[in-house]
Design a protein around this motif. Structure first.
Motif, PDB file in Angstrom:
ATOM      1  N   SER A 108      73.880  91.823  24.537  1.00  0.00           N
ATOM      2  CA  SER A 108      74.150  91.150  23.266  1.00  0.00           C
ATOM      3  C   SER A 108      73.535  89.761  23.173  1.00  0.00           C
ATOM      4  N   LYS A 109      72.960  89.277  24.235  1.00  0.00           N
ATOM      5  CA  LYS A 109      72.381  87.928  24.243  1.00  0.00           C
ATOM      6  C   LYS A 109      70.880  88.003  24.001  1.00  0.00           C
ATOM      7  N   LYS A 110      70.397  87.231  23.030  1.00  0.00           N
ATOM      8  CA  LYS A 110      68.963  87.135  22.773  1.00  0.00           C
ATOM      9  C   LYS A 110      68.450  85.840  23.396  1.00  0.00           C
ATOM     10  N   LEU A 111      67.187  85.838  23.816  1.00  0.00           N
ATOM     11  CA  LEU A 111      66.593  84.641  24.407  1.00  0.00           C
ATOM     12  C   LEU A 111      65.965  83.783  23.316  1.00  0.00           C
ATOM     13  N   LYS A 112      66.023  82.481  23.515  1.00  0.00           N
ATOM     14  CA  LYS A 112      65.429  81.551  22.551  1.00  0.00           C
ATOM     15  C   LYS A 112      64.053  81.126  23.034  1.00  0.00           C
ATOM     16  N   LYS A 113      63.081  81.221  22.150  1.00  0.00           N
ATOM     17  CA  LYS A 113      61.718  80.800  22.465  1.00  0.00           C
ATOM     18  C   LYS A 113      61.670  79.314  22.843  1.00  0.00           C
ATOM     19  N   GLY A 114      62.555  78.505  22.253  1.00  0.00           N
ATOM     20  CA  GLY A 114      62.566  77.062  22.476  1.00  0.00           C
ATOM     21  C   GLY A 114      63.133  76.637  23.809  1.00  0.00           C
ATOM     22  N   GLY A 115      63.742  77.591  24.547  1.00  0.00           N
ATOM     23  CA  GLY A 115      64.282  77.281  25.862  1.00  0.00           C
ATOM     24  C   GLY A 115      65.780  77.421  25.929  1.00  0.00           C
ATOM     25  N   GLU A 116      66.261  77.839  27.055  1.00  0.00           N
ATOM     26  CA  GLU A 116      67.687  77.954  27.360  1.00  0.00           C
ATOM     27  C   GLU A 116      67.842  78.468  28.788  1.00  0.00           C
ATOM     28  N   SER A 117      68.969  79.053  29.106  1.00  0.00           N
ATOM     29  CA  SER A 117      69.228  79.554  30.453  1.00  0.00           C
ATOM     30  C   SER A 117      69.297  81.071  30.470  1.00  0.00           C
ATOM     31  N   ILE A 118      69.034  81.628  31.634  1.00  0.00           N
ATOM     32  CA  ILE A 118      69.235  83.050  31.915  1.00  0.00           C
ATOM     33  C   ILE A 118      70.158  83.073  33.122  1.00  0.00           C
ATOM     34  N   ILE A 119      71.313  83.724  32.978  1.00  0.00           N
ATOM     35  CA  ILE A 119      72.305  83.684  34.047  1.00  0.00           C
ATOM     36  C   ILE A 119      72.854  85.086  34.297  1.00  0.00           C
ATOM     37  N   LEU A 120      72.799  85.531  35.541  1.00  0.00           N
ATOM     38  CA  LEU A 120      73.412  86.783  35.960  1.00  0.00           C
ATOM     39  C   LEU A 120      74.630  86.423  36.799  1.00  0.00           C
ATOM     40  N   LEU A 121      75.800  86.901  36.355  1.00  0.00           N
ATOM     41  CA  LEU A 121      77.061  86.623  37.043  1.00  0.00           C
ATOM     42  C   LEU A 121      77.571  87.889  37.727  1.00  0.00           C
ATOM     43  N   SER A 122      78.251  87.729  38.843  1.00  0.00           N
ATOM     44  CA  SER A 122      78.829  88.876  39.532  1.00  0.00           C
ATOM     45  C   SER A 122      79.974  89.443  38.694  1.00  0.00           C
ATOM     46  N   SER A 123      80.519  90.557  39.125  1.00  0.00           N
ATOM     47  CA  SER A 123      81.586  91.213  38.375  1.00  0.00           C
ATOM     48  C   SER A 123      82.871  90.395  38.326  1.00  0.00           C
ATOM     49  N   ASP A 124      82.971  89.322  39.126  1.00  0.00           N
ATOM     50  CA  ASP A 124      84.153  88.456  39.041  1.00  0.00           C
ATOM     51  C   ASP A 124      84.053  87.495  37.850  1.00  0.00           C
ATOM     52  N   LYS A 125      82.921  87.509  37.160  1.00  0.00           N
ATOM     53  CA  LYS A 125      82.656  86.712  35.953  1.00  0.00           C
ATOM     54  C   LYS A 125      82.524  85.216  36.235  1.00  0.00           C
ATOM     55  N   ILE A 126      82.491  84.852  37.529  1.00  0.00           N
ATOM     56  CA  ILE A 126      82.447  83.440  37.917  1.00  0.00           C
ATOM     57  C   ILE A 126      81.234  83.131  38.795  1.00  0.00           C
ATOM     58  N   THR A 127      81.000  83.963  39.793  1.00  0.00           N
ATOM     59  CA  THR A 127      79.951  83.708  40.779  1.00  0.00           C
ATOM     60  C   THR A 127      78.573  83.936  40.170  1.00  0.00           C
TER      61      THR A 127
END
Length: 165
Positions: A108-127
């Motif tokens: 559901s997340k789209k990337l912004k051409k102007g810049g932002e972050s890409i984050i993969l979190l573990s199944s604990d939703k924190i790590t």
């Protein structure tokens, strides 16, 4: 002498086995107009994840976001491990298109051409499994890890989603 060389060899092998990075964000394209279509022939933004381990890893149940401290990261469905499992030394492309009806790899997340972050979190939703913050991107030019030095990020005129950079 042979014994100490053998011990050194074993020690070196152990060090190499422990240098695996696990799952890493390897390449992404934040502005895809005509480069790389998904299975529905849509030109969507994408993020490629690489499994640097000797075992397959299922990302089903993990979370994906483009915002640090996101209260509502997208959970990758854990309903189809045959689609969400990355083989050892393999690649998997996540489509950032907000078209979840197209399958478990469409987030559901789209990337912004102007810049932002890409984050993969573990199944604990924190790590944080891996993350990368990028600045403005050029249409149809991907950014990824330098094959000669994975700690450096470079641009690719010829993106390679699902394959070695």
């Amino acid at each position: 002498i042979i014994s100490s060389l053998f011990l050194f060899s074993c020690e070196e092998e152990d060090i190499q086995q422990n240098t695996s990075m696990g799952l890493i964000i390897n390449e992404f394209l934040a502005s895809n107009d005509s480069c790389c279509p998904d299975e529905s022939n849509d030109y969507d933004d994408w993020v490629e994840i690489y499994n640097d381990t000797s075992d397959p890893i299922d990302i089903g149940g993990m979370y994906f976001t483009d915002t640090p401290d996101d209260d509502n990261p997208y959970q990758i469905p854990n309903t189809d491990p045959s689609v969400t499992t990355i083989p050892s030394k393999g690649y998997l492309v996540i489509w950032c298109d907000d078209d979840q009806e197209q399958g478990p790899l469409h987030v559901s997340k789209k990337l912004k051409k102007g810049g932002e972050s890409i984050i993969l979190l573990s199944s604990d939703k924190i790590t944080v499994v891996d993350s990368y913050t990028y600045s403005e991107q050029t249409t149809d030019i991907s950014m990824g890890r330098d094959p000669d030095n994975v700690n450096n990020w470079i641009f690719f005129d010829n993106p390679t989603p699902g394959f070695k950079n």
